[in-house]
Design a protein around this motif. Structure first.
Motif, PDB file in Angstrom:
ATOM      1  N   THR A   1     -20.258 -26.083   7.620  1.00  0.00           N
ATOM      2  CA  THR A   1     -21.045 -25.097   8.359  1.00  0.00           C
ATOM      3  C   THR A   1     -21.064 -25.536   9.811  1.00  0.00           C
ATOM      4  N   ILE A   2     -20.783 -24.575  10.716  1.00  0.00           N
ATOM      5  CA  ILE A   2     -20.793 -24.892  12.138  1.00  0.00           C
ATOM      6  C   ILE A   2     -21.748 -23.948  12.859  1.00  0.00           C
ATOM      7  N   GLN A   3     -22.108 -24.328  14.050  1.00  0.00           N
ATOM      8  CA  GLN A   3     -22.955 -23.490  14.891  1.00  0.00           C
ATOM      9  C   GLN A   3     -22.173 -23.271  16.182  1.00  0.00           C
ATOM     10  N   MET A   4     -22.236 -22.044  16.716  1.00  0.00           N
ATOM     11  CA  MET A   4     -21.486 -21.759  17.934  1.00  0.00           C
ATOM     12  C   MET A   4     -22.235 -20.764  18.799  1.00  0.00           C
ATOM     13  N   GLU A   5     -21.891 -20.771  20.073  1.00  0.00           N
ATOM     14  CA  GLU A   5     -22.435 -19.792  21.000  1.00  0.00           C
ATOM     15  C   GLU A   5     -21.395 -18.717  21.206  1.00  0.00           C
ATOM     16  N   ILE A   6     -21.867 -17.468  21.331  1.00  0.00           N
ATOM     17  CA  ILE A   6     -20.956 -16.344  21.532  1.00  0.00           C
ATOM     18  C   ILE A   6     -21.625 -15.325  22.434  1.00  0.00           C
TER      19      ILE A   6
ATOM     20  N   SER B   1     -18.310 -14.811   8.387  1.00  0.00           N
ATOM     21  CA  SER B   1     -17.595 -16.068   8.210  1.00  0.00           C
ATOM     22  C   SER B   1     -16.119 -15.821   7.908  1.00  0.00           C
TER      23      SER B   1
ATOM     24  N   ILE C   1     -14.271 -14.449  11.057  1.00  0.00           N
ATOM     25  CA  ILE C   1     -14.022 -15.477  12.069  1.00  0.00           C
ATOM     26  C   ILE C   1     -12.965 -16.466  11.581  1.00  0.00           C
ATOM     27  N   CYS C   2     -13.027 -16.863  10.314  1.00  0.00           N
ATOM     28  CA  CYS C   2     -12.004 -17.778   9.778  1.00  0.00           C
ATOM     29  C   CYS C   2     -10.618 -17.143   9.846  1.00  0.00           C
TER      30      CYS C   2
ATOM     31  N   LEU D   1      -9.417 -17.114  13.450  1.00  0.00           N
ATOM     32  CA  LEU D   1      -8.981 -18.447  13.870  1.00  0.00           C
ATOM     33  C   LEU D   1      -7.617 -18.792  13.285  1.00  0.00           C
TER      34      LEU D   1
END
Length: 99
Positions: A3-8, A28, A31-32, A35
């Motif tokens: 699990t990651i946290q990101m700013e968008i 999820s 986004i995967c 990527l």
């Protein structure tokens, strides 16, 4: 799985959310997949460079691929036949036949 946290950016997130709704996927998964596509596409320039270098070291000689000329299908041999009632509906059926 991590699990990651990101700013968008909010505008970008709104576009992503719209695309997610339209595709019927999860955030999820969307986004995967995005990527994965970016990673795959990032390999293309390096592969193209390797390809170019290979042909510089060993250029194609005249007639080298002539033997394959009769084996190739260029696509212009295909004719698309539609039902007698021509329609632009996406559900209309069409068949292809090789000439």
């Amino acid at each position: 799985m991590k699990t990651i946290q990101m700013e968008i950016d909010e505008d970008l997130l709104a576009e992503v959310e719209r695309a997610i709704r339209e595709s019927g996927t999860t955030r999820s998964e969307f986004i995967c997949n995005s990527l994965r596509l970016l990673l795959r596409d990032s390999l293309v320039p390096a592969l193209e460079k390797t390809h170019q270098e290979g042909y510089k070291k060993s250029p194609v000689t005249e007639g080298e691929f002539d033997v394959w000329e009769t084996e190739q299908i260029w696509g212009d041999q295909w004719i698309i036949h539609t039902p007698s009632s021509l329609t632009t509906s996406p559900s209309s059926k069409c068949t292809m036949r090789l000439l």
